[in-house]
Design a protein around this motif. Structure first.
Motif, mmCIF file in Angstrom:
data_model
loop_
_atom_site.group_PDB
_atom_site.id
_atom_site.type_symbol
_atom_site.label_atom_id
_atom_site.label_comp_id
_atom_site.label_asym_id
_atom_site.label_seq_id
_atom_site.Cartn_x
_atom_site.Cartn_y
_atom_site.Cartn_z
ATOM 1 N N SER A 268 23.820 25.942 26.838
ATOM 2 C CA SER A 268 22.456 25.882 26.318
ATOM 3 C C SER A 268 22.347 26.587 24.974
ATOM 4 O O SER A 268 21.651 26.128 24.063
ATOM 5 N N ASP A 269 23.074 27.717 24.841
ATOM 6 C CA ASP A 269 23.064 28.427 23.554
ATOM 7 C C ASP A 269 23.653 27.567 22.442
ATOM 8 O O ASP A 269 23.156 27.547 21.309
ATOM 9 N N ILE A 270 24.753 26.867 22.769
ATOM 10 C CA ILE A 270 25.380 26.008 21.760
ATOM 11 C C ILE A 270 24.432 24.883 21.348
ATOM 12 O O ILE A 270 24.246 24.586 20.167
ATOM 13 N N ASP A 271 23.816 24.250 22.376
ATOM 14 C CA ASP A 271 22.903 23.138 22.075
ATOM 15 C C ASP A 271 21.738 23.599 21.222
ATOM 16 O O ASP A 271 21.300 22.888 20.305
ATOM 17 N N GLU A 272 21.244 24.797 21.486
ATOM 18 C CA GLU A 272 20.123 25.306 20.713
ATOM 19 C C GLU A 272 20.539 25.563 19.260
ATOM 20 O O GLU A 272 19.800 25.255 18.317
ATOM 21 N N GLU A 273 21.741 26.135 19.087
ATOM 22 C CA GLU A 273 22.211 26.391 17.723
ATOM 23 C C GLU A 273 22.461 25.090 16.972
ATOM 24 O O GLU A 273 22.127 24.954 15.794
ATOM 25 N N VAL A 274 23.062 24.102 17.675
ATOM 26 C CA VAL A 274 23.300 22.808 17.047
ATOM 27 C C VAL A 274 21.980 22.133 16.696
ATOM 28 O O VAL A 274 21.812 21.557 15.612
ATOM 29 N N ARG A 275 21.024 22.199 17.623
ATOM 30 C CA ARG A 275 19.719 21.589 17.358
ATOM 31 C C ARG A 275 19.045 22.228 16.146
ATOM 32 O O ARG A 275 18.496 21.526 15.289
ATOM 33 N N ARG A 276 19.111 23.549 16.052
ATOM 34 C CA ARG A 276 18.496 24.232 14.922
ATOM 35 C C ARG A 276 19.153 23.819 13.609
ATOM 36 O O ARG A 276 18.477 23.561 12.610
#
Length: 549
Positions: A268-276
């Motif tokens: 989830s942390d990775i997805d959030e960073e990628v999304r940002r």
């Protein structure tokens, strides 16, 4: 958002259809953003007031361009005072003539059907007037072409006449007023003004527009290059995210329910960073698309104006075009591709307990934050002319921690404050998150040093540095005064060869003694690395002089 690839941008030819209603232009008008829209389409748009800061009264009325959504200011009289697009109007007439859906009246007799156009007189004539035109000696050699065979870009408009003096042609252009004029208006309304023939003014205006266009066109290629780099950064980001997911999967295979929960949290942390980051890339991509659209529109309109625009239209549209080109040029500041900062997974980092189980592994970013970078070294303080100097750039992350390796190479610009000349800088990557930047100032004075990373200045940039002149070299000997250091012995000799009156073999050099301390024999300075203040030719009162060197 701009409608990229709209009909008015697909080719350099003049367009005949309104981009809003998709119908043939009806009284086409040019907006300040250089998009052409029907007057009726503009009249249905709801204008809004732009308020000046600190004022309650609206400064002017504006509308949003239906093509690019840019805010455009309206003239005091509203959309009716916008510049008519003579190129678009002519294209509409040509298409209607070729399709047989329109008939042009004869500009000479007014009764017949216009079938030919005299390229010299710039009038449309019927068959009868055409034969009469050829019979007259004065017009026998004029070029008469059928309206259906006119080349692209030809004008069908008659000779423009003055609205106040219908029999007078608008053949003059008033430079101070920026308006076309007939001969009668020149004597009445523009008396004492700088009036020139429209053809002469149009030639100079064409040259100005052509020069502005030549400086402006390379920016399109630069923006295309940046856009490709942005697409590449997005692809790299997605590939990096896929690799990180694989690494996280491998790390969490040995754990049970607590580890599985920790795994989901990391993903989830990775997805959030990628999304940002994808949002940031999408924003930059949209901005570049908008700038490309504006550049294509301005370039297409200006090139069409230069190639096919009537002289009157050129002189009237020049200021509008130059203002738009200048506005776009200011918007196209230095563009650099957004780098996909590395995302690292640290398996040894303590991530805290999860359901009572100690967890390790966290997602970290290694991106450089320009606002947190630091510089250290003599090269940003006081430097000397002609002497190599340097300083270090220390790259730091968003958390303020120094990078252990890598880092984005900076863009360094060093300029002389007075002359504006640039100074070449050498950049050395120390492979530890720092860069050594060296340069040699060629002249004294103040210099400006700009340090940018990913298009942004680091904290404190640009730096102002003072360059002092080269130190004057000493002409004497750096030594210890033998007279002083020997306690006044007459037979003590000095390496410089100087002597004193009274039989003393040593030197005195006209200044107070410094027992055991070296000094320069030419000026008396006690610092070996110093600037020479000149040879002493006299001594202070009650002190001895050197008589020979």
């Amino acid at each position: 958002m701009a409608k990229v690839g709209s009909p008015d941008e697909s080719s350099g030819e003049a367009q005949s259809h309104c981009p809003r209603c998709q119908e043939m232009f009806l009284d086409a008008r040019v907006l300040p953003c250089l998009h052409t829209v029907c007057l009726s389409c503009l009249q249905v748009l709801e204008p809004f007031s732009t308020m000046e800061r600190g004022q309650k009264v609206a400064a002017h009325k504006s509308i949003l361009c239906p093509v690019c959504d840019s805010e455009v200011a309206l003239p005091p009289g509203g959309v009716r005072e916008l510049l008519p697009d003579m190129l678009a109007q002519t294209q509409v007439l040509l298409e209607r003539l070729r399709s047989g859906g329109h008939q042009m009246p004869c500009d000479l007799c007014g009764d017949g059907k216009g079938e030919h156009r005299c390229q010299d007189c710039r009038v449309n004539v019927c068959e009868f007037c055409c034969r009469a035109h050829r019979r007259q000696k004065r017009t026998a050699d004029h070029a008469l072409l059928p309206l259906q065979d006119l080349p692209p870009g030809s004008s069908l408009s008659p000779v423009p006449y003055c609205s106040l003096h219908p029999l007078e042609e608008l053949c003059l252009y008033c430079e101070p007023c920026g308006l076309p004029s007939c001969r009668d208006c020149a004597l009445i309304r523009h008396q004492g003004h700088d009036l020139r023939p429209v053809t002469e003014s149009a030639g100079r205006h064409r040259a100005q527009l052509q020069g502005a266009l030549l400086k402006f066109e390379p920016q399109q290629e630069d923006l295309k290059t940046v856009l490709q780099a942005v697409h590449g950064a997005g692809e790299d980001l997605r590939q990096s995210a896929a690799l990180l997911r694989q690494e996280v999967e491998t790390f969490t295979e040995g754990y049970m329910s607590a580890v599985q929960e920790h795994r989901l949290r990391l993903l989830s942390d990775i997805d959030e960073e990628v999304r940002r980051r994808e949002q940031a890339l999408s924003l930059q991509r949209a901005r570049i698309h908008q700038q490309l659209s504006d550049l294509r529109t301005a370039t297409t309109f200006t090139r069409s104006l230069l190639d096919r625009g009537p002289d009157l239209h050129v002189v009237r549209a020049k200021i509008l075009v130059l203002n738009r080109l200048k506005e776009l040029n200011n918007d196209c500041s230095t563009m650099e591709p957004t780098e996909a900062d590395r995302i690292r997974f640290s398996p040894q980092e303590d991530a805290g307990p999860c359901h009572g189980y100690p967890m390790y592994g966290a997602v970290q970013t290694l991106g450089v934050d320009p606002e947190r970078c630091e510089v250290k070294g003599q090269g940003l303080q006081s430097v000397q002319q002609g002497k190599l100097t340097s300083f270090n750039l220390i790259c730091k992350s968003k958390s303020g921690d120094p990078l252990e390796h890598g880092g984005t190479p900076p863009r360094v610009i060093i300029l002389q404050a007075e002359s504006g000349r640039s100074i070449q800088a050498a950049i050395q990557d120390n492979r530890n998150g720092t860069f050594l930047i060296s340069y040699t100032p060629s002249e004294p004075g103040r210099i400006s040093i700009s340090l940018c990373i990913k298009g942004r200045h680091i904290k404190g940039s640009p730096f102002s540095v003072t360059v002092s002149e080269t130190l004057r070299q000493h002409s004497g000997i750096y030594h210890c005064c033998t007279f002083c250091s020997s306690g006044g012995q007459k037979d003590a000799r000095c390496a410089c060869g100087g002597t004193m009156p009274g039989g003393y073999q040593g030197c005195g050099h006209g200044h107070k003694g410094h027992p055991g301390h070296h000094h320069w024999s030419c000026c008396g300075s006690t610092l070996e690395i110093s600037e020479c203040s000149g040879v002493k030719d006299s001594a202070p009162r009650n002190l001895l002089r050197t008589v020979a060197l």
